[in-house]
Design a protein around this motif. Structure first.
Motif, PDB file in Angstrom:
ATOM      1  N   ARG A 153      11.424  -5.107   0.146  1.00 34.60           N
ATOM      2  CA  ARG A 153      11.296  -6.559   0.096  1.00 34.60           C
ATOM      3  C   ARG A 153       9.894  -7.014   0.476  1.00 34.60           C
ATOM      4  O   ARG A 153       9.461  -8.099   0.081  1.00 34.60           O
ATOM      5  N   THR A 154       9.181  -6.210   1.266  1.00 33.37           N
ATOM      6  CA  THR A 154       7.829  -6.537   1.696  1.00 33.37           C
ATOM      7  C   THR A 154       6.961  -5.279   1.584  1.00 33.37           C
ATOM      8  O   THR A 154       7.454  -4.204   1.235  1.00 33.37           O
ATOM      9  N   GLY A 155       5.663  -5.430   1.883  1.00 32.80           N
ATOM     10  CA  GLY A 155       4.779  -4.267   1.900  1.00 32.80           C
ATOM     11  C   GLY A 155       4.277  -3.856   0.534  1.00 32.80           C
ATOM     12  O   GLY A 155       3.978  -2.683   0.308  1.00 32.80           O
ATOM     13  N   HIS A 156       4.167  -4.827  -0.392  1.00 34.45           N
ATOM     14  CA  HIS A 156       3.698  -4.502  -1.735  1.00 34.45           C
ATOM     15  C   HIS A 156       2.213  -4.799  -1.930  1.00 34.45           C
ATOM     16  O   HIS A 156       1.733  -4.776  -3.059  1.00 34.45           O
ATOM     17  N   GLY A 157       1.486  -5.075  -0.860  1.00 36.92           N
ATOM     18  CA  GLY A 157       0.047  -5.292  -0.991  1.00 36.92           C
ATOM     19  C   GLY A 157      -0.664  -4.038  -1.459  1.00 36.92           C
ATOM     20  O   GLY A 157      -0.183  -2.911  -1.270  1.00 36.92           O
TER      21      GLY A 157
END
Length: 220
Positions: A136-140
């Protein structure tokens, strides 16, 4: 027109990253740095990379969004946009631009150089989310390069650059694309397949295939 059924590695792809003065700039966001790296046979062709700072011809107020090392002092000695525009336009003409959250890069480039004429966009952020929907997060970009142990290789391939600067981020984007596509299913390993899961039109909307190609997309 490109052959959507050909391997994605045959496509005319150019990785892009830009750094600007920020949309908060009251004088209008200025383009401060750009890097363009051709992707040949699936890998970044760093020897053919184009990377430059750009003198905005005015003082820039630094903010938390300003990339490291970009100061009014170094910008003063950089070429102006008019001086580098021909090289930029030549590199992007007819290419599919690849970027991480590429809408942002294309928005600024199109604003300052409306005559720029790529044919489409590929977003490695969309590709990352497609491949790993459980996250859901950490796609940078930097997070993914660290996760895949690619950061040291990017630093070696882009000497003198660093994370959040245009050349480093552009080489990193190209490397991320290659890594995600290494084990792509056959239907996704074509340009059409890549566009189906990560492509954008130049207006920023999600890419959709021509009506006569539905049979290809139905397999994805």
């Amino acid at each position: 027109m490109p052959d959507d059924t050909a391997p994605w590695t045959d496509a005319h792809l150019v990785a892009i990253d830009v750094e600007g003065s920020g949309p908060q700039d009251p004088a209008g966001e200025a383009l401060l740095e750009i890097a363009l790296v051709p992707i040949r046979r699936g890998a970044p062709d760093v020897d053919k990379a184009f990377s430059t700072l750009i003198n905005p011809q005015r003082t820039i107020t630094r903010g938390p969004w300003t990339s490291p090392g970009i100061t009014n002092t170094v910008l003063h000695d950089a070429p102006t946009l008019d001086e580098v525009a021909p090289a930029i336009l030549e590199l992007v003409a007819g290419a599919t631009l690849v970027g991480h959250n590429v809408r942002v890069d294309w928005r600024l480039l199109h604003t300052v150089l409306p005559e720029a004429a790529p044919i489409g966009l590929v977003d490695t952020l969309r590709l990352a989310k497609h491949r790993h929907p459980q996250l859901r997060t950490g796609h940078g970009l930097q997070a993914w390069l660290e996760r895949l142990s690619l950061s040291d290789g990017i630093t070696h391939a882009a000497p003198g650059s660093q994370p959040h600067r245009a050349l480093w981020d552009t080489v990193g984007t190209a490397a991320l694309l290659r890594t995600f596509m290494h084990d792509a299913a056959p239907a996704e390993a074509t340009l059409g397949g890549l566009m189906a899961v990560a492509g954008l039109n130049l207006d920023g909307t999600a890419f959709s295939p021509p009506s006569d190609q539905h049979s290809l997309w139905d397999d994805l």
